[in-house]
Design a protein around this motif. Structure first.
Motif, PDB file in Angstrom:
ATOM      1  N   LEU A 112      32.033  32.608  43.200  1.00  0.00           N
ATOM      2  CA  LEU A 112      31.484  32.871  41.673  1.00  0.00           C
ATOM      3  C   LEU A 112      31.074  31.620  41.128  1.00  0.00           C
ATOM      4  N   ILE A 113      30.057  31.750  40.565  1.00  0.00           N
ATOM      5  CA  ILE A 113      29.245  30.602  39.849  1.00  0.00           C
ATOM      6  C   ILE A 113      29.333  30.864  38.278  1.00  0.00           C
ATOM      7  N   LEU A 114      29.643  29.926  37.556  1.00  0.00           N
ATOM      8  CA  LEU A 114      29.798  29.893  36.237  1.00  0.00           C
ATOM      9  C   LEU A 114      28.472  29.564  35.601  1.00  0.00           C
ATOM     10  N   PRO A 115      28.204  29.926  34.648  1.00  0.00           N
ATOM     11  CA  PRO A 115      28.728  30.878  33.805  1.00  0.00           C
ATOM     12  C   PRO A 115      28.685  32.433  34.208  1.00  0.00           C
ATOM     13  N   SER A 116      29.512  33.047  34.154  1.00  0.00           N
ATOM     14  CA  SER A 116      29.481  34.468  34.122  1.00  0.00           C
ATOM     15  C   SER A 116      29.405  35.014  32.628  1.00  0.00           C
ATOM     16  N   LYS A 117      28.694  36.570  32.644  1.00  0.00           N
ATOM     17  CA  LYS A 117      28.429  37.290  31.348  1.00  0.00           C
ATOM     18  C   LYS A 117      29.021  38.640  31.471  1.00  0.00           C
ATOM     19  N   PHE A 118      29.617  38.929  30.592  1.00  0.00           N
ATOM     20  CA  PHE A 118      30.294  39.969  30.006  1.00  0.00           C
ATOM     21  C   PHE A 118      29.817  40.485  28.705  1.00  0.00           C
ATOM     22  N   GLU A 119      29.400  41.760  28.649  1.00  0.00           N
ATOM     23  CA  GLU A 119      28.617  42.037  27.248  1.00  0.00           C
ATOM     24  C   GLU A 119      28.537  43.700  26.993  1.00  0.00           C
ATOM     25  N   THR A 120      28.347  43.931  25.703  1.00  0.00           N
ATOM     26  CA  THR A 120      28.315  45.381  25.279  1.00  0.00           C
ATOM     27  C   THR A 120      26.928  45.346  24.467  1.00  0.00           C
ATOM     28  N   ILE A 121      26.637  46.587  24.095  1.00  0.00           N
ATOM     29  CA  ILE A 121      25.526  46.553  23.330  1.00  0.00           C
ATOM     30  C   ILE A 121      26.274  47.159  21.965  1.00  0.00           C
ATOM     31  N   GLU A 122      25.257  47.199  20.809  1.00  0.00           N
ATOM     32  CA  GLU A 122      25.883  47.340  19.505  1.00  0.00           C
ATOM     33  C   GLU A 122      25.627  48.771  19.367  1.00  0.00           C
ATOM     34  N   ASN A 123      24.484  49.380  19.858  1.00  0.00           N
ATOM     35  CA  ASN A 123      24.504  50.843  19.398  1.00  0.00           C
ATOM     36  C   ASN A 123      24.864  51.699  20.471  1.00  0.00           C
ATOM     37  N   GLN A 124      26.147  52.005  20.695  1.00  0.00           N
ATOM     38  CA  GLN A 124      26.921  52.529  21.894  1.00  0.00           C
ATOM     39  C   GLN A 124      26.281  54.153  21.635  1.00  0.00           C
ATOM     40  N   PRO A 125      26.107  54.954  22.810  1.00  0.00           N
ATOM     41  CA  PRO A 125      25.492  56.345  22.898  1.00  0.00           C
ATOM     42  C   PRO A 125      27.136  57.265  22.767  1.00  0.00           C
ATOM     43  N   TYR A 126      27.661  57.173  21.649  1.00  0.00           N
ATOM     44  CA  TYR A 126      28.817  57.963  21.171  1.00  0.00           C
ATOM     45  C   TYR A 126      28.777  59.140  21.923  1.00  0.00           C
ATOM     46  N   PRO A 127      29.802  59.941  22.506  1.00  0.00           N
ATOM     47  CA  PRO A 127      31.027  59.386  23.043  1.00  0.00           C
ATOM     48  C   PRO A 127      31.139  58.602  23.958  1.00  0.00           C
ATOM     49  N   PHE A 128      30.028  58.105  24.639  1.00  0.00           N
ATOM     50  CA  PHE A 128      30.202  57.241  25.665  1.00  0.00           C
ATOM     51  C   PHE A 128      30.003  55.855  25.453  1.00  0.00           C
ATOM     52  N   TRP A 129      30.686  54.842  26.057  1.00  0.00           N
ATOM     53  CA  TRP A 129      30.841  53.547  25.662  1.00  0.00           C
ATOM     54  C   TRP A 129      30.619  52.469  26.819  1.00  0.00           C
ATOM     55  N   PHE A 130      29.438  51.802  26.729  1.00  0.00           N
ATOM     56  CA  PHE A 130      29.156  51.118  28.057  1.00  0.00           C
ATOM     57  C   PHE A 130      29.240  49.543  27.807  1.00  0.00           C
ATOM     58  N   GLY A 131      29.451  48.894  28.844  1.00  0.00           N
ATOM     59  CA  GLY A 131      29.363  47.287  28.865  1.00  0.00           C
ATOM     60  C   GLY A 131      28.948  46.989  30.275  1.00  0.00           C
ATOM     61  N   TYR A 132      28.509  45.654  30.247  1.00  0.00           N
ATOM     62  CA  TYR A 132      27.924  45.047  31.481  1.00  0.00           C
ATOM     63  C   TYR A 132      28.545  43.732  31.899  1.00  0.00           C
ATOM     64  N   ALA A 133      28.534  43.414  32.994  1.00  0.00           N
ATOM     65  CA  ALA A 133      28.725  42.017  33.382  1.00  0.00           C
ATOM     66  C   ALA A 133      27.548  41.632  34.346  1.00  0.00           C
ATOM     67  N   THR A 134      27.282  40.074  34.609  1.00  0.00           N
ATOM     68  CA  THR A 134      26.216  39.711  35.265  1.00  0.00           C
ATOM     69  C   THR A 134      26.893  38.392  36.029  1.00  0.00           C
ATOM     70  N   LEU A 135      26.913  38.533  37.402  1.00  0.00           N
ATOM     71  CA  LEU A 135      27.660  37.543  38.039  1.00  0.00           C
ATOM     72  C   LEU A 135      26.899  37.062  39.133  1.00  0.00           C
ATOM     73  N   ALA A 136      26.799  35.787  39.450  1.00  0.00           N
ATOM     74  CA  ALA A 136      26.388  35.034  40.541  1.00  0.00           C
ATOM     75  C   ALA A 136      27.179  34.535  41.430  1.00  0.00           C
ATOM     76  N   TYR A 137      27.099  34.750  42.805  1.00  0.00           N
ATOM     77  CA  TYR A 137      27.795  34.380  43.936  1.00  0.00           C
ATOM     78  C   TYR A 137      26.985  33.470  44.597  1.00  0.00           C
ATOM     79  N   THR A 138      27.533  32.226  45.335  1.00  0.00           N
ATOM     80  CA  THR A 138      26.831  31.651  46.354  1.00  0.00           C
ATOM     81  C   THR A 138      27.148  32.554  47.685  1.00  0.00           C
ATOM     82  N   ILE A 139      25.857  32.658  48.351  1.00  0.00           N
ATOM     83  CA  ILE A 139      26.025  33.331  49.624  1.00  0.00           C
ATOM     84  C   ILE A 139      25.268  32.209  50.792  1.00  0.00           C
TER      85      ILE A 139
END
Length: 159
Positions: A112-139
């Motif tokens: 894993l290469i830092l920084p990693s990023k975990f985030e949500t969005i402000e306007n969630q499509p209720y009753p569904f709730w979503f979040g996202y992560a973006t990760l970089a890895y050495t290969i």
């Protein structure tokens, strides 16, 4: 191939992070988090209770003089009519974030290469709730010296 191996390695860690965690889902109580590789299979759409979920997907690879990296995205989703269901989303995300930071090297080949990023969005499509992560890895980065071994390398990756 490297992208599929990396997706599998990250998905395995996400599964470990959320293995004992259960949430309510559409028409279901106490459902475990389902971790999908790259996308939700079509047959899962026939069942409307595929939440809570995490989708681990390959986004891109970058090669430069310093090496090669691959970017992995994770989409987290929960269902909840309770206005506090966002807490379930953040719990799944935080469990995953901590697990991936503790186990930064996967399968003795992807770091894993830092920084990693975990985030949500402000306007969630209720009753569904979503979040996202973006990760970089050495290969691993292929070099010109490997040209003679191209066929063997491709056969090994398909094994």
């Amino acid at each position: 191939m490297i992208p599929t191996l990396l997706i599998e390695a990250v998905a395995t860690e996400v599964e470990a992070a959320v293995k004992d965690y259960k949430l309510s889902a559409e028409n279901q109580d106490d459902k475990k988090v389902t971790v999908y590789r790259q996308h939700i299979p079509n047959d899962a759409f026939e069942d409307d209770s595929y939440y809570p979920l995490a989708i681990v997907s390959y986004q891109d690879s970058t090669d430069d003089e310093n090496g090669s990296t691959a970017t992995i995205g994770i989409t987290f989703g929960v269902y909840g009519e309770d206005k506090n269901a966002w807490r379930d989303l953040l719990s799944i995300m935080e469990r995953t974030r901590q697990r991936l930071l503790i186990y930064r090297k996967l399968d003795d080949r992807f770091r894993l290469i830092l920084p990693s990023k975990f985030e949500t969005i402000e306007n969630q499509p209720y009753p569904f709730w979503f979040g996202y992560a973006t990760l970089a890895y050495t290969i691993a980065q292929p070099t010109e010296e490997l040209a003679g071994d191209w066929q063997a390398i491709m056969e090994e990756d398909n094994a």
